[in-house]
Design a protein around this motif. Sequence first.
Motif, PDB file in Angstrom:
ATOM      1  N   VAL A 194     -36.732  45.629  21.039  1.00  0.00           N
ATOM      2  CA  VAL A 194     -35.789  45.455  22.146  1.00  0.00           C
ATOM      3  C   VAL A 194     -34.594  44.622  21.670  1.00  0.00           C
ATOM      4  CG1 VAL A 194     -37.310  45.797  24.115  1.00  0.00           C
ATOM      5  CG2 VAL A 194     -37.297  43.606  22.989  1.00  0.00           C
ATOM      6  N   PRO A 195     -33.647  45.262  20.982  1.00  0.00           N
ATOM      7  CA  PRO A 195     -32.471  44.508  20.536  1.00  0.00           C
ATOM      8  C   PRO A 195     -31.639  44.013  21.713  1.00  0.00           C
ATOM      9  CG  PRO A 195     -32.207  46.860  20.097  1.00  0.00           C
ATOM     10  CD  PRO A 195     -33.597  46.663  20.613  1.00  0.00           C
ATOM     11  N   SER A 196     -30.902  42.970  21.471  1.00  0.00           N
ATOM     12  CA  SER A 196     -30.120  42.326  22.527  1.00  0.00           C
ATOM     13  C   SER A 196     -29.152  43.282  23.199  1.00  0.00           C
ATOM     14  CB  SER A 196     -29.345  41.145  21.946  1.00  0.00           C
ATOM     15  OG  SER A 196     -30.235  40.227  21.374  1.00  0.00           O
ATOM     16  N   VAL A 197     -28.508  44.122  22.427  1.00  0.00           N
ATOM     17  CA  VAL A 197     -27.531  45.053  22.987  1.00  0.00           C
ATOM     18  C   VAL A 197     -28.220  46.027  23.946  1.00  0.00           C
ATOM     19  CG1 VAL A 197     -25.889  46.880  22.405  1.00  0.00           C
ATOM     20  CG2 VAL A 197     -26.020  44.833  20.997  1.00  0.00           C
ATOM     21  N   ALA A 198     -29.390  46.510  23.565  1.00  0.00           N
ATOM     22  CA  ALA A 198     -30.113  47.444  24.426  1.00  0.00           C
ATOM     23  C   ALA A 198     -30.573  46.741  25.703  1.00  0.00           C
ATOM     24  CB  ALA A 198     -31.311  48.025  23.682  1.00  0.00           C
ATOM     25  N   LEU A 199     -31.104  45.527  25.563  1.00  0.00           N
ATOM     26  CA  LEU A 199     -31.520  44.784  26.756  1.00  0.00           C
ATOM     27  C   LEU A 199     -30.343  44.545  27.692  1.00  0.00           C
ATOM     28  CD1 LEU A 199     -33.980  42.055  25.430  1.00  0.00           C
ATOM     29  CD2 LEU A 199     -34.493  43.912  26.996  1.00  0.00           C
ATOM     30  N   ALA A 200     -29.225  44.106  27.139  1.00  0.00           N
ATOM     31  CA  ALA A 200     -28.045  43.840  27.965  1.00  0.00           C
ATOM     32  C   ALA A 200     -27.585  45.108  28.678  1.00  0.00           C
ATOM     33  CB  ALA A 200     -26.924  43.266  27.110  1.00  0.00           C
ATOM     34  N   GLY A 201     -27.534  46.211  27.966  1.00  0.00           N
ATOM     35  CA  GLY A 201     -27.099  47.470  28.561  1.00  0.00           C
ATOM     36  C   GLY A 201     -28.038  47.967  29.646  1.00  0.00           C
ATOM     37  N   LEU A 202     -29.334  47.873  29.395  1.00  0.00           N
ATOM     38  CA  LEU A 202     -30.306  48.363  30.375  1.00  0.00           C
ATOM     39  C   LEU A 202     -30.355  47.473  31.613  1.00  0.00           C
ATOM     40  CD1 LEU A 202     -33.085  49.497  27.899  1.00  0.00           C
ATOM     41  CD2 LEU A 202     -31.630  50.974  29.311  1.00  0.00           C
ATOM     42  N   PHE A 203     -30.273  46.148  31.414  1.00  0.00           N
ATOM     43  CA  PHE A 203     -30.242  45.255  32.567  1.00  0.00           C
ATOM     44  C   PHE A 203     -28.942  45.427  33.358  1.00  0.00           C
ATOM     45  CE2 PHE A 203     -33.585  42.487  30.541  1.00  0.00           C
ATOM     46  CZ  PHE A 203     -34.492  42.588  31.583  1.00  0.00           C
ATOM     47  N   LEU A 204     -27.838  45.664  32.667  1.00  0.00           N
ATOM     48  CA  LEU A 204     -26.576  45.896  33.365  1.00  0.00           C
ATOM     49  C   LEU A 204     -26.629  47.201  34.156  1.00  0.00           C
ATOM     50  CD1 LEU A 204     -23.767  44.728  33.828  1.00  0.00           C
ATOM     51  CD2 LEU A 204     -22.980  46.037  31.847  1.00  0.00           C
ATOM     52  N   LEU A 205     -27.234  48.223  33.577  1.00  0.00           N
ATOM     53  CA  LEU A 205     -27.435  49.480  34.297  1.00  0.00           C
ATOM     54  C   LEU A 205     -28.253  49.238  35.566  1.00  0.00           C
ATOM     55  CD1 LEU A 205     -27.263  52.624  34.428  1.00  0.00           C
ATOM     56  CD2 LEU A 205     -29.410  52.637  33.135  1.00  0.00           C
TER      57      LEU A 205
ATOM     58  N   TRP B 284     -37.222  53.222  16.034  1.00  0.00           N
ATOM     59  CA  TRP B 284     -36.330  53.898  16.964  1.00  0.00           C
ATOM     60  C   TRP B 284     -37.101  54.617  18.067  1.00  0.00           C
ATOM     61  CZ3 TRP B 284     -31.537  52.768  17.752  1.00  0.00           C
ATOM     62  CH2 TRP B 284     -30.854  52.102  16.748  1.00  0.00           C
ATOM     63  N   GLY B 285     -38.299  55.094  17.736  1.00  0.00           N
ATOM     64  CA  GLY B 285     -39.143  55.708  18.763  1.00  0.00           C
ATOM     65  C   GLY B 285     -39.543  54.707  19.834  1.00  0.00           C
ATOM     66  N   MET B 286     -39.886  53.490  19.420  1.00  0.00           N
ATOM     67  CA  MET B 286     -40.267  52.460  20.389  1.00  0.00           C
ATOM     68  C   MET B 286     -39.057  51.974  21.185  1.00  0.00           C
ATOM     69  SD  MET B 286     -43.432  52.524  20.204  1.00  0.00           S
ATOM     70  CE  MET B 286     -43.962  51.169  21.205  1.00  0.00           C
ATOM     71  N   ARG B 287     -37.899  51.920  20.548  1.00  0.00           N
ATOM     72  CA  ARG B 287     -36.687  51.551  21.290  1.00  0.00           C
ATOM     73  C   ARG B 287     -36.379  52.591  22.359  1.00  0.00           C
ATOM     74  NH1 ARG B 287     -32.774  49.264  16.417  1.00  0.00           N
ATOM     75  NH2 ARG B 287     -33.906  47.289  16.179  1.00  0.00           N
ATOM     76  N   LEU B 288     -36.524  53.855  22.011  1.00  0.00           N
ATOM     77  CA  LEU B 288     -36.304  54.915  22.999  1.00  0.00           C
ATOM     78  C   LEU B 288     -37.377  54.895  24.081  1.00  0.00           C
ATOM     79  CD1 LEU B 288     -35.142  57.853  20.704  1.00  0.00           C
ATOM     80  CD2 LEU B 288     -33.775  56.549  22.343  1.00  0.00           C
ATOM     81  N   THR B 289     -38.601  54.541  23.699  1.00  0.00           N
ATOM     82  CA  THR B 289     -39.676  54.424  24.680  1.00  0.00           C
ATOM     83  C   THR B 289     -39.359  53.338  25.696  1.00  0.00           C
ATOM     84  OG1 THR B 289     -41.309  55.186  23.068  1.00  0.00           O
ATOM     85  CG2 THR B 289     -42.150  53.986  24.978  1.00  0.00           C
ATOM     86  N   PHE B 290     -38.843  52.209  25.229  1.00  0.00           N
ATOM     87  CA  PHE B 290     -38.474  51.138  26.157  1.00  0.00           C
ATOM     88  C   PHE B 290     -37.362  51.592  27.099  1.00  0.00           C
ATOM     89  CE2 PHE B 290     -36.151  47.350  27.497  1.00  0.00           C
ATOM     90  CZ  PHE B 290     -37.192  46.624  28.051  1.00  0.00           C
ATOM     91  N   ALA B 291     -36.378  52.299  26.565  1.00  0.00           N
ATOM     92  CA  ALA B 291     -35.296  52.811  27.417  1.00  0.00           C
ATOM     93  C   ALA B 291     -35.838  53.810  28.439  1.00  0.00           C
ATOM     94  CB  ALA B 291     -34.213  53.452  26.554  1.00  0.00           C
TER      95      ALA B 291
END
Length: 179
Positions: free
Chosen positions: A59-70, A10-17
């Motif tokens: 980098v889960p798909s949902v996070a990638l989709a949300g960040l690219f959409l943002l 979760w730390g790395m997921r937040l780091t990517f965000a």
Amino acid sequence: MNEQTATRLWGMRLTFALITCIILFFHLLPLETSPRRWVGPDFLLAFACAWSLRRPEYVPSVALAGLFLLADFLLFRPPGLWAMLALVGCEHLKNRARGLRDGSFANEWLTVCAVMTFVAVAYRAILMVTLVELPGFGLAVFELIMTMLFYPIVVGATHFLLGVRKAAPGELDASGGNA
């Protein structure tokens, strides 16, 4: 042990965000008031490709989709088009991650360059079909080439500064499965 793994995940997921937000912040800064005649690399796509290939669970798909959409909304691109194409490209890299794990960096780089080219060409083709005004062809090609050239730098930064490395054969990923 499992708690540490979940915390790291979760730390790395937040780091990517956070990296995504920093990239978008610098895209939105009004550094110049006149139109630019050049364009820099798409660091968001480069980071997403590097992380998707090296540690897909970060980098889960949902996070990638949300960040690219943002990014689509903030950068005034057609909402969802670049996000969908970039997500398809990153998911393709995730599916190939295990096969590319043992290969050389040159093989990885060529694969990522092919995916980036597919995403850029498909984006431009869909914009042409839908009669949306296109950015200059030279600028689009320059951005693609710059992104390809900066990919090794992005990989080096994620490897040495953030610790995002390819999983070794037999190593357990963050969910406890074999990587």
